[in-house]
Design a protein around this motif. Structure first.
Motif, PDB file in Angstrom:
ATOM      1  N   UNK A   1     -12.853  -5.236   2.700  1.00 25.47           N
ATOM      2  CA  UNK A   1     -13.484  -4.667   1.697  1.00 25.47           C
ATOM      3  C   UNK A   1     -12.803  -3.243   1.308  1.00 25.47           C
ATOM      4  N   UNK A   2     -12.626  -3.046   0.080  1.00 25.71           N
ATOM      5  CA  UNK A   2     -11.887  -1.598  -0.088  1.00 25.71           C
ATOM      6  C   UNK A   2     -12.337  -0.938  -1.427  1.00 25.71           C
ATOM      7  N   UNK A   3     -11.824  -0.063  -1.859  1.00 25.98           N
ATOM      8  CA  UNK A   3     -12.183   0.758  -2.961  1.00 25.98           C
ATOM      9  C   UNK A   3     -10.882   1.500  -3.682  1.00 25.98           C
ATOM     10  N   UNK A   4     -11.195   1.593  -4.849  1.00 19.63           N
ATOM     11  CA  UNK A   4      -9.935   2.132  -5.724  1.00 19.63           C
ATOM     12  C   UNK A   4      -9.653   3.746  -5.423  1.00 19.63           C
ATOM     13  N   UNK A   5      -8.548   4.048  -4.980  1.00 21.73           N
ATOM     14  CA  UNK A   5      -8.466   5.579  -4.690  1.00 21.73           C
ATOM     15  C   UNK A   5      -8.219   6.282  -6.015  1.00 21.73           C
ATOM     16  N   UNK A   6      -9.021   7.199  -6.246  1.00 24.00           N
ATOM     17  CA  UNK A   6      -8.756   8.105  -7.488  1.00 24.00           C
ATOM     18  C   UNK A   6      -8.672   9.601  -6.792  1.00 24.00           C
ATOM     19  N   UNK A   7      -8.095  10.499  -7.557  1.00 19.95           N
ATOM     20  CA  UNK A   7      -7.918  11.789  -7.326  1.00 19.95           C
ATOM     21  C   UNK A   7      -9.015  12.475  -6.961  1.00 19.95           C
ATOM     22  N   UNK A   8     -10.242  12.036  -7.948  1.00 23.79           N
ATOM     23  CA  UNK A   8     -11.455  13.003  -7.985  1.00 23.79           C
ATOM     24  C   UNK A   8     -12.437  12.626  -7.017  1.00 23.79           C
ATOM     25  N   UNK A   9     -12.192  11.131  -6.216  1.00 28.80           N
ATOM     26  CA  UNK A   9     -13.108  10.896  -4.978  1.00 28.80           C
ATOM     27  C   UNK A   9     -12.410  10.837  -4.142  1.00 28.80           C
ATOM     28  N   UNK A  10     -11.220  11.236  -3.842  1.00 27.11           N
ATOM     29  CA  UNK A  10     -10.118  11.131  -2.717  1.00 27.11           C
ATOM     30  C   UNK A  10     -10.994  11.441  -1.322  1.00 27.11           C
ATOM     31  N   UNK A  11     -11.766  12.766  -1.466  1.00 26.44           N
ATOM     32  CA  UNK A  11     -12.345  13.366  -0.128  1.00 26.44           C
ATOM     33  C   UNK A  11     -13.343  12.274   0.151  1.00 26.44           C
ATOM     34  N   UNK A  12     -14.163  11.572  -0.784  1.00 24.82           N
ATOM     35  CA  UNK A  12     -15.185  10.905  -0.516  1.00 24.82           C
ATOM     36  C   UNK A  12     -14.643   9.560   0.188  1.00 24.82           C
ATOM     37  N   UNK A  13     -13.569   8.992  -0.533  1.00 19.45           N
ATOM     38  CA  UNK A  13     -12.915   7.712   0.000  1.00 19.45           C
ATOM     39  C   UNK A  13     -12.437   7.958   1.447  1.00 19.45           C
TER      40      UNK A  13
ATOM     41  N   UNK B   1      -4.023   2.012  -5.471  1.00 19.98           N
ATOM     42  CA  UNK B   1      -3.960   3.336  -6.060  1.00 19.98           C
ATOM     43  C   UNK B   1      -3.200   2.742  -7.265  1.00 19.98           C
ATOM     44  N   UNK B   2      -3.531   3.341  -8.491  1.00 19.49           N
ATOM     45  CA  UNK B   2      -2.986   3.203  -9.606  1.00 19.49           C
ATOM     46  C   UNK B   2      -1.591   3.387  -9.481  1.00 19.49           C
ATOM     47  N   UNK B   3      -0.803   2.747  -9.772  1.00 20.24           N
ATOM     48  CA  UNK B   3       0.903   3.051  -9.462  1.00 20.24           C
ATOM     49  C   UNK B   3       1.274   4.132 -10.155  1.00 20.24           C
ATOM     50  N   UNK B   4       1.058   4.305 -11.456  1.00 14.06           N
ATOM     51  CA  UNK B   4       1.505   5.489 -12.376  1.00 14.06           C
ATOM     52  C   UNK B   4       0.860   6.765 -12.063  1.00 14.06           C
ATOM     53  N   UNK B   5      -0.181   6.983 -11.062  1.00 17.94           N
ATOM     54  CA  UNK B   5      -0.639   8.107 -10.817  1.00 17.94           C
ATOM     55  C   UNK B   5       0.024   8.770  -9.672  1.00 17.94           C
ATOM     56  N   UNK B   6       0.826   7.903  -8.957  1.00 14.59           N
ATOM     57  CA  UNK B   6       1.533   8.726  -7.830  1.00 14.59           C
ATOM     58  C   UNK B   6       3.335   8.854  -7.940  1.00 14.59           C
TER      59      UNK B   6
ATOM     60  N   UNK C   1      -1.575  14.025  -0.375  1.00 12.92           N
ATOM     61  CA  UNK C   1      -2.086  14.303   1.018  1.00 12.92           C
ATOM     62  C   UNK C   1      -3.165  13.636   1.541  1.00 12.92           C
ATOM     63  N   UNK C   2      -4.327  13.107   0.647  1.00 15.62           N
ATOM     64  CA  UNK C   2      -5.203  11.964   0.946  1.00 15.62           C
ATOM     65  C   UNK C   2      -4.753  10.926   1.392  1.00 15.62           C
ATOM     66  N   UNK C   3      -3.757  10.299   0.288  1.00 12.16           N
ATOM     67  CA  UNK C   3      -3.238   8.961   0.681  1.00 12.16           C
ATOM     68  C   UNK C   3      -2.481   9.183   1.949  1.00 12.16           C
ATOM     69  N   UNK C   4      -1.550   9.995   2.199  1.00  8.94           N
ATOM     70  CA  UNK C   4      -0.794  10.183   3.620  1.00  8.94           C
ATOM     71  C   UNK C   4      -1.853  10.005   4.615  1.00  8.94           C
ATOM     72  N   UNK C   5      -2.863  10.948   4.458  1.00 11.33           N
ATOM     73  CA  UNK C   5      -3.649  10.863   5.797  1.00 11.33           C
ATOM     74  C   UNK C   5      -4.287   9.469   5.995  1.00 11.33           C
ATOM     75  N   UNK C   6      -4.800   8.616   4.771  1.00  7.47           N
ATOM     76  CA  UNK C   6      -5.078   7.421   5.000  1.00  7.47           C
ATOM     77  C   UNK C   6      -4.180   6.403   5.608  1.00  7.47           C
TER      78      UNK C   6
ATOM     79  N   UNK D   1     -14.128   6.519 -13.661  1.00  5.11           N
ATOM     80  CA  UNK D   1     -14.941   7.614 -14.324  1.00  5.11           C
ATOM     81  C   UNK D   1     -16.170   7.629 -13.967  1.00  5.11           C
ATOM     82  N   UNK D   2     -16.943   8.961 -14.272  1.00  7.58           N
ATOM     83  CA  UNK D   2     -18.123   9.368 -13.995  1.00  7.58           C
ATOM     84  C   UNK D   2     -18.590   8.830 -12.717  1.00  7.58           C
TER      85      UNK D   2
END
Length: 496
Positions: A9-21, A32-37, A44-49, A255-256
């Motif tokens: 079970x996973x979740x979509x990583x977004x910059x706005x919720x990086x810390x929460x994820x 992760x949306x490929x066009x966003x990296x 940094x958040x993805x690197x830590x994950x 969003x939201x």
């Protein structure tokens, strides 16, 4: 097709919720949306994950494999580099077109800024399959494609969604990313029964599953990814999981963004739905890396031979109804419902160029009606096209506000109505960042906004960023802007 990685079970990583994820318990993997990296370094958040051993899958949105053109080599190369950077086991994209026109049709190139449905015709299938093969050859890992949600239906379609997906897998060996929220969306908007799509689904190709929220407004379901997952979508997920063990299930939110505890609750509801449906059918979701043996292997229907496709009988429940009690596993595979059997393909020719042109003309006509105000192509629901066109313009306004947050800050309450007025006259042709520049250019050339301070700030904003654009249109528009500014300068002199 090879082994399918167990994701969990996973979740979509977004910059706005990086810390929460990063802090959520029970997250086995992220997308992760490929066009966003970038292709050479990770946030940094993805690197830590990644350092923690969390699998990261890149999810592309801009290839437009359902379009008439061959996939862009530059976009494919960028996606390949990101897959390698992430150490991803696969990459995913969509069965959609995102731009139309250009050389294939000798018409202006237009961009939708959104995923639009391809016609389910043999021509479109031929083009899609060839584009998928090109993409597969360019990517270092397997490719999976997602079914999309749609507000409009193409007239004269020759295949159902399930038949289209089954043919695509048969011809290309591509894997499938099944979005159960999109199946629900198409149930509401187009009257398509999710059970019928699942009945024809080649489950041995299942890579993973998307779950997302939306809302219904004026009888239309909007797949917003900005609202909680509704029970009807969880019902479709349960239908799927009662019959096949998904290698992975992922929550999308774009969003939201709610508080972390709300995200955790949605993940828990998804996990409970998957485990309950699987347990009732004798299966279950294997956690990534758990080493636990799953009673039903990935892509195997309950009560069927592993070599047979998933079959759902005629009594299967449509989305939104009450879940029936799970039936005991049948000793034999039930007969294939007539609706799940694809019609025999008409004799195919080698005229792929002709198919590309026919598909291209049809998609260009639809996109032009949606974003450029041209007449609706014959057979389309004009009212529904209006809903889709307004949704595209609203999304453009929202995305431009994200990529250029200074604009709503400078314009305030005038931003959105001004942008929507601009969007009705100016289709997007070169991505959202250039769209922001074009929007500001249009305001300045018109002598807007009326407030001198705001206009000066917009002018400074445009001059600072216009240098990133290719020469030609900028130079011409720059001259027009300087002329317009000269008229408004004190004493008629030009600003320097």
């Amino acid at each position: 097709m090879g082994d399918v990685k167990r994701l969990g079970v996973g979740i979509g990583w977004r910059p706005e919720i990086a810390e929460a994820v990063e802090g959520l318990a029970g997250v086995d993997w992220v997308e992760v949306v490929a066009e966003n990296i970038c292709g050479d370094h990770l946030p940094d958040s993805l690197a830590r994950l990644r350092a923690r051993g969390v699998t990261v899958v890149p999810h592309g949105v801009s290839l437009g494999l359902g379009g008439a053109d061959r996939p862009d080599a530059g976009r494919l190369d960028a996606l390949a580099r990101k897959a390698e950077l992430l150490g991803a086991p696969l990459v995913t994209e969509h069965i959609a077109f995102v731009r139309a026109g250009g050389a294939v049709t000798a018409t202006p190139l237009l961009e939708a800024g959104h995923l639009l449905p391809v016609p389910r015709t043999w021509d479109a299938l031929d083009v899609l399959c060839e584009n998928v093969r090109i993409a597969q050859d360019a990517l270092p890992v397997p490719l999976a494609l997602e079914n999309i949600a749609a507000l409009v239906a193409w007239p004269g379609e020759e295949l159902t969604e399930g038949q289209f997906l089954a043919e695509l897998v048969e011809r290309t060996g591509v894997r499938l990313l099944i979005d159960v929220a999109n199946l629900h969306t198409n149930h509401v908007n187009r009257g398509e029964d999710p059970a019928e799509a699942l009945a024809a689904l080649p489950v041995e190709a299942l890579a993973y599953v998307h779950v997302a929220g939306g809302l219904e407004r004026d009888g239309v379901w909007h797949d917003t990814h900005a609202h909680p997952v509704p029970p009807a979508v969880l019902d479709v997920l349960a239908d799927l999981c009662a019959r096949v063990t998904p290698p992975g299930v992922l929550l999308e939110r774009d969003d939201r963004f709610p508080a972390p505890e709300e995200l955790a609750a949605e993940l828990a509801a998804i996990r409970t739905t998957v485990e309950s449906a699987g347990a009732a059918a004798g299966g279950g979701l294997a956690a990534a890396g758990s080493g636990r043996t799953t009673p039903v292997s990935a892509g195997t229907a309950v009560g069927s031979s592993p070599s047979r496709p998933l079959l759902i009988g005629a009594g299967a429940r449509a989305s939104g109804g009450t879940m029936p009690a799970a039936a005991p596993a049948a000793p034999a595979v039930p007969a294939v419902p007539a609706a799940a059997t694809a019609p025999a393909a008409p004799p195919r020719t080698s005229d792929l160029a002709g198919a590309r042109q026919r598909v291209g003309l049809a998609e260009a006509a639809l996109l032009s009606a949606l974003v450029a105000g041209t007449p609706a192509p014959e057979g389309f629901d004009v009212k529904r096209l209006g809903v889709q066109g307004r949704a595209l313009a609203a999304k453009r306004a929202d995305v431009v506000a994200k990529v250029a947050p200074e604009l709503p800050e400078i314009l305030g309450a005038e931003y959105r109505p001004a942008f929507l007025t601009y969007a009705r006259k100016r289709p997007m042709t070169d991505g959202y960042r250039h769209d922001a520049l074009d929007f500001v250019e249009s305001l300045l050339v018109a002598g807007l906004p009326a407030d001198d301070s705001a206009r000066e700030r917009l002018t400074a904003w445009w001059r600072e960023r216009a240098g990133i654009r290719p020469p030609g249109p900028v130079a011409r528009l720059g001259h027009r802007i300087r002329t317009a500014l000269a008229r408004t300068a004190p004493g008629g002199g030009e600003h320097r």
